[in-house]
Enzyme design. Structure first.
Site, PDB file in Angstrom:
ATOM      1  CG  HIS A  57      -1.818  -1.096   1.414  1.00 44.32           C
ATOM      2  ND1 HIS A  57      -1.463  -2.261   2.040  1.00 44.32           N
ATOM      3  CD2 HIS A  57      -3.113  -1.228   1.043  1.00 44.32           C
ATOM      4  CE1 HIS A  57      -2.490  -3.077   2.060  1.00 44.32           C
ATOM      5  NE2 HIS A  57      -3.507  -2.494   1.461  1.00 44.32           N
ATOM      6  CG  ASP A  60       1.661  -1.164   3.427  1.00 47.78           C
ATOM      7  OD1 ASP A  60       0.976  -0.870   4.416  1.00 47.78           O
ATOM      8  OD2 ASP A  60       1.301  -1.992   2.563  1.00 47.78           O
ATOM      9  CG  MET A  91      -0.747  -5.163  -7.003  1.00 51.08           C
ATOM     10  SD  MET A  91      -0.927  -4.684  -5.242  1.00 51.08           S
ATOM     11  CE  MET A  91      -1.122  -6.265  -4.453  1.00 51.08           C
ATOM     12  CD  GLU A 184      -8.352  -7.536  -2.104  1.00 53.32           C
ATOM     13  OE1 GLU A 184      -8.408  -8.041  -0.965  1.00 53.32           O
ATOM     14  OE2 GLU A 184      -7.337  -6.952  -2.544  1.00 53.32           O
ATOM     15  CE  LYS A 186     -12.681  -8.594   4.511  1.00 51.10           C
ATOM     16  NZ  LYS A 186     -11.714  -7.905   5.398  1.00 51.10           N
ATOM     17  CD  GLU A 220      -7.845 -11.745   0.861  1.00 50.70           C
ATOM     18  OE1 GLU A 220      -7.994 -12.038   2.054  1.00 50.70           O
ATOM     19  OE2 GLU A 220      -7.472 -10.615   0.474  1.00 50.70           O
ATOM     20  CG  HIS A 223     -11.723 -11.043   0.758  1.00 55.28           C
ATOM     21  ND1 HIS A 223     -11.331  -9.919   0.051  1.00 55.28           N
ATOM     22  CD2 HIS A 223     -11.096 -10.955   1.958  1.00 55.28           C
ATOM     23  CE1 HIS A 223     -10.512  -9.202   0.798  1.00 55.28           C
ATOM     24  NE2 HIS A 223     -10.350  -9.821   1.962  1.00 55.28           N
ATOM     25  CG  ASP A 248      -4.740 -10.681  -2.596  1.00 56.04           C
ATOM     26  OD1 ASP A 248      -3.690 -10.503  -3.241  1.00 56.04           O
ATOM     27  OD2 ASP A 248      -5.402  -9.756  -2.110  1.00 56.04           O
ATOM     28  CG  ASP A 258     -10.027 -10.956   6.332  1.00 58.64           C
ATOM     29  OD1 ASP A 258      -9.641 -12.054   5.883  1.00 58.64           O
ATOM     30  OD2 ASP A 258      -9.766  -9.881   5.780  1.00 58.64           O
ATOM     31  CG  ASP A 260      -5.831 -12.012   5.888  1.00 60.72           C
ATOM     32  OD1 ASP A 260      -6.379 -12.399   4.837  1.00 60.72           O
ATOM     33  OD2 ASP A 260      -5.794 -10.825   6.227  1.00 60.72           O
ATOM     34  CG  ASP A 290      -3.663 -10.066   1.377  1.00 60.35           C
ATOM     35  OD1 ASP A 290      -3.151  -9.803   2.481  1.00 60.35           O
ATOM     36  OD2 ASP A 290      -4.577  -9.397   0.879  1.00 60.35           O
TER      37      ASP A 290
END
Length: 377
Positions: A57, A60, A91, A184, A186, A220, A223, A248, A258, A260, A290
């Site tokens: 991001h 980030d 990306m 994306e 979700k 993802e 998701h 992802d 979520d 992950d 991800d």
């Protein structure tokens, strides 16, 4: 010495986000358990493990309120690390969900000033991606939703969303960037309800855009499973429409928050069929993990997480190869094709009994796949 089939290579195109291995283990019920990792440290360590690239991001890497001079210094240091360790940035994405300004959404905020701010922020993130060599710009509408439907007409919200994406594609075209946008979906979290929650809804929305050719999806796994959907089918729909621009990879227990989880760590059969779909379809884009290390882990556990993510994908890929070369599995598949192709050509009164009574041998096929994944074949 035998070659380790599970040792990742650069041409496997494995990537991680700065926010994935850099996750400090904070959750809604507990504070961070690990120190912050510098982006350049993440680049170095992932390179050692055989990863191909790093994603990020905008914030980030660059604090939201950094000055131009601070921004340039950070980017230059990061690019030097990428060059030194042979890593790429395929990306980038934009954080339009963390700052309180986005509490009512970014592109779908009821406030025009916030929508303009979000669009400008996304444009700067696209410019950053261009500077770092990225060809994909992911947009996750984490705050694009509502808790009170009376507060805004969802038709207006979709129109604002469309205006935002159209502005971004125009920015890419006008600057002649070699970049595409991947939306994306979700189904829930963090808003009460999220607009465009599935791959199917995103694909329908893309068809209404000014420059639909430039926009695809970034499914993802977690998701899809949060909503009880089959991620294999979600991904297949994107492939069918030539819209799988990025993916992802992670894992998730159905209907949970979520999580992950590390890819392939929970749903073994589901992960196998995801890898099979990607490999059989010839997908050659980034394989992006991800996910987050468990909150129980220290720094060494972070790198075990990254190592395990890549080894798991390669292990599943080897099982896909075994699936295609297993004589008994091939025989069952041939038998299924034969049953379908040699039966009565039409369904009518004379053939109803045949079609009602015939079996499809799916039990046998499923058991053989299970044995394959259990290492019994």
């Amino acid at each position: 010495m035998a070659t380790d089939k599970l040792a990742p290579q650069k041409d496997d195109h494995f990537t991680f986000g700065l926010w994935t291995v850099g996750n400090r283990g904070r959750d809604p019920f507990g504070d961070a358990v690990r120190d912050t990792l510098a982006p350049t440290t993440i680049v170095r360590e992932l390179s050692k493990l055989g990863a191909y690239g790093i994603t990020l991001h905008d914030n980030d890497l660059i604090p939201m309120e950094a000055t131009s001079a601070e921004r340039d210094r950070i980017v230059n240091e990061f690019r030097k690390a990428l060059d030194e360790f042979g890593m790429v940035v395929p990306m980038v994405t934009v954080n339009l969900f963390y700052d309180p300004i986005f509490k009512d959404g970014a592109f779908t905020s009821s406030a025009p000033a916030v929508r303009r701010f979000a669009i400008d922020k996304a444009k700067r993130a696209i410019d950053l991606g261009q500077e770092l060599g990225a060809h994909i710009f992911v947009v996750w509408g984490g705050r694009e939703g509502a808790e009170v439907d009376g507060a805004k007409d969802p038709r207006d919200a979709l129109a604002w969303y469309r205006e935002g994406i159209n502005t971004l594609t125009e920015h890419i075209r006008s600057r002649r960037y070699d970049m595409r946008i991947a939306l994306e979906p979700k189904p829930n979290e963090p808003r009460g309800d999220i607009y465009l929650p599935t791959v199917g809804s995103m694909l329908s929305f893309i068809g209404t855009l000014d420059d639909a050719e430039l926009v695809g999806v970034n499914p993802e796994i977690a998701h899809a499973k949060m909503a009880g959907l089959n991620p294999v089918h979600e991904i297949a729909q994107a492939i069918d429409q030539n819209k799988l621009f990025h993916i992802d990879l992670n894992d998730q227990r159905i209907a949970r928050f979520d999580q992950d989880l590390r890819f392939g760590s929970d749903d073994i059969k589901g992960a196998f069929y995801i890898v099979k779909l990607l490999e059989d379809s010839g997908y050659d884009g980034p394989l992006h993990f991800d996910a987050h290390p468990y909150r129980t882990e220290d720094a060494e556990g972070v790198w075990e997480f990254a190592r395990g993510s890549m080894r798991s994908y390669l292990g599943y890929r080897e099982k896909v190869r075994q699936f295609h070369t297993d004589a008994e599995i091939s025989g069952v598949l041939a038998r299924i094709r034969e049953l379908n192709e040699t039966g009565p050509a039409v369904v009518d009164s004379s053939s109803l009994a045949y079609w009602r009574e015939r079996g499809y041998a799916y039990e046998k096929l499923d058991q053989l796949v299970t044995e394959l994944l259990l290492g019994l074949r």
